[in-house]
Design an enzyme around this catalytic site. Structure first.
Site, mmCIF file in Angstrom:
data_model
loop_
_atom_site.group_PDB
_atom_site.id
_atom_site.type_symbol
_atom_site.label_atom_id
_atom_site.label_comp_id
_atom_site.label_asym_id
_atom_site.label_seq_id
_atom_site.Cartn_x
_atom_site.Cartn_y
_atom_site.Cartn_z
ATOM 1 N N ARG A 139 5.105 6.587 14.273
ATOM 2 C CA ARG A 139 5.001 7.056 12.893
ATOM 3 C C ARG A 139 4.452 8.467 12.828
ATOM 4 N NH1 ARG A 139 0.938 4.810 8.391
ATOM 5 N NH2 ARG A 139 -0.277 6.549 9.222
ATOM 6 N N ASP A 198 0.454 4.960 2.033
ATOM 7 C CA ASP A 198 -0.356 5.404 3.162
ATOM 8 C C ASP A 198 -1.477 6.343 2.715
ATOM 9 O OD1 ASP A 198 1.099 3.951 5.041
ATOM 10 O OD2 ASP A 198 2.515 5.588 5.389
ATOM 11 N N HIS A 232 0.842 -1.197 0.000
ATOM 12 C CA HIS A 232 0.000 0.000 0.000
ATOM 13 C C HIS A 232 0.878 1.248 0.000
ATOM 14 C CE1 HIS A 232 1.157 -0.387 4.198
ATOM 15 N NE2 HIS A 232 0.817 0.870 4.393
ATOM 16 N N HIS A 272 4.697 0.200 0.300
ATOM 17 C CA HIS A 272 5.433 -0.516 1.341
ATOM 18 C C HIS A 272 4.574 -1.623 1.933
ATOM 19 C CE1 HIS A 272 3.524 2.919 3.335
ATOM 20 N NE2 HIS A 272 3.470 2.190 4.450
HETATM 21 FE FE FE2 Z 1 1.807 2.153 5.814
#
Ligand code: FE2
Length: 301
Positions: A277, A105, A103, A262
């Site tokens: 993150r 993000d 995917h 990723h």
């Molecule tokens: Fe991700």
């Protein structure tokens, strides 16, 4: 990377990824180092900075080097830290992992994150790697017939894992390290993005597709799109276009979310893993649409 202080970049594969050393991100980041970091990211698409061990304030300062920090919908951020997602998986958790399929993000947003920063804190004794695939290298090597099909065409992105149509029951989240606010019908709305983007800094073109959120190509049905998207995805994730990163505590990864996909590897059940993150914003995919012509390709470097 240009020479600044002792900062150096070392390519890790032929097509994607570099390790950046000789910079201490716990100190304030100079403008010249910030510019170099941005150049490195544009060039290598994912950069790794080992042995940084940043606290959350330092991670936010690094993130701001690349763009304004984003607050994302659906995934519950940390208390008092709305810009930070605590990516935690407990030793007792079973099933899938956060980001455990290819995917980009939040590609279903009108302005998805331009990039993301992941700060490795606690790692399992083995496994828990992350892979990235270069959608720029994949574009360069895509057969002409598929390039012609995609240039100037939109793809339809839908936030189906976050919406009501495909959302798993809330009870499946009990005990999960990451909480999501489900049941938002706006996540099931369709968002059109160009299938091919062009980096305004490097001039390089890149695919902007991923199998988690893209449901079809504009002008084609899902059934008509599926074999094409499957073929393109197999191409994007060829090992030549990928890097697999085994984490160490204190390593920071920064990736270009529009130039890469990723994948978080789910192979450490029984052990905990904790990352922090952040994401940053920039141009929208529409602002980066590649023109529908066959301009000369720009070399990777
Ligand atoms: Fe991700």
């Amino acid at each position: 990377m240009t020479a600044t202080n002792t900062t150096t970049a070392r390519k890790l594969t032929g097509n994607i990824g570099a390790e950046i050393t000789g910079i201490d991100l716990r100190s304030s980041i100079s403008e010249i180092d910030a510019a170099d970091l941005r150049d490195c990211l544009a060039k290598h698409q994912v950069i790794f900075l080992p042995d940084q061990h940043l606290d959350l304030e330092q991670q936010k300062a690094l993130t701001s080097v690349f763009g304004p920090a984003l607050q994302l919908p659906y995934v519950t951020p940390m208390d008092a830290e709305p810009e930070i997602i605590r990516v935690y998986r407990g030793a007792e958790e079973k099933g899938g992992v956060f980001g455990g399929d290819w995917h980009s993000d939040f590609s279903f947003l009108e302005v998805p994150p331009s990039g993301s920063v992941l700060n490795a804190h606690t790692l399992p004794p083995y496994g828990g790697d992350t892979l990235w695939a270069s959608q720029a290298a994949a574009w360069d090597a895509l057969p002409d017939a598929l390039q012609d099909l995609l240039l100037g065409r939109d793809a339809i992105h839908v936030g189906k894992p976050y919406g009501v149509k495909w959302a798993p029951p809330v009870k499946e989240q009990s005990g999960a390290g990451i909480k999501m606010s489900r049941g938002d019908p706006t996540a099931d709305e369709e968002m059109k993005h160009p299938a091919v983007l062009q980096n305004p800094v490097t001039g390089r073109r890149m695919l902007y597709l991923n199998p988690t959120y893209v449901t079809r190509l504009d002008g084609l049905s899902e059934a008509e799109s599926a074999p094409l998207l499957d073929q393109i995805q197999r191409h994007v994730t060829r090992p030549e276009f990928c890097i697999r990163h085994p984490w160490k505590p204190g390593t920071i990864a920064v990736w270009d979310n529009l130039a890469t996909q990723h994948y978080a590897v789910n192979d450490y059940q029984g052990h905990e893993r904790l990352m922090y993150r952040t994401t940053f914003s920039g141009l929208s995919p529409r602002d980066m649409a590649a023109l529908p012509d066959k301009a000369p390709r720009v070399a990777a470097e």
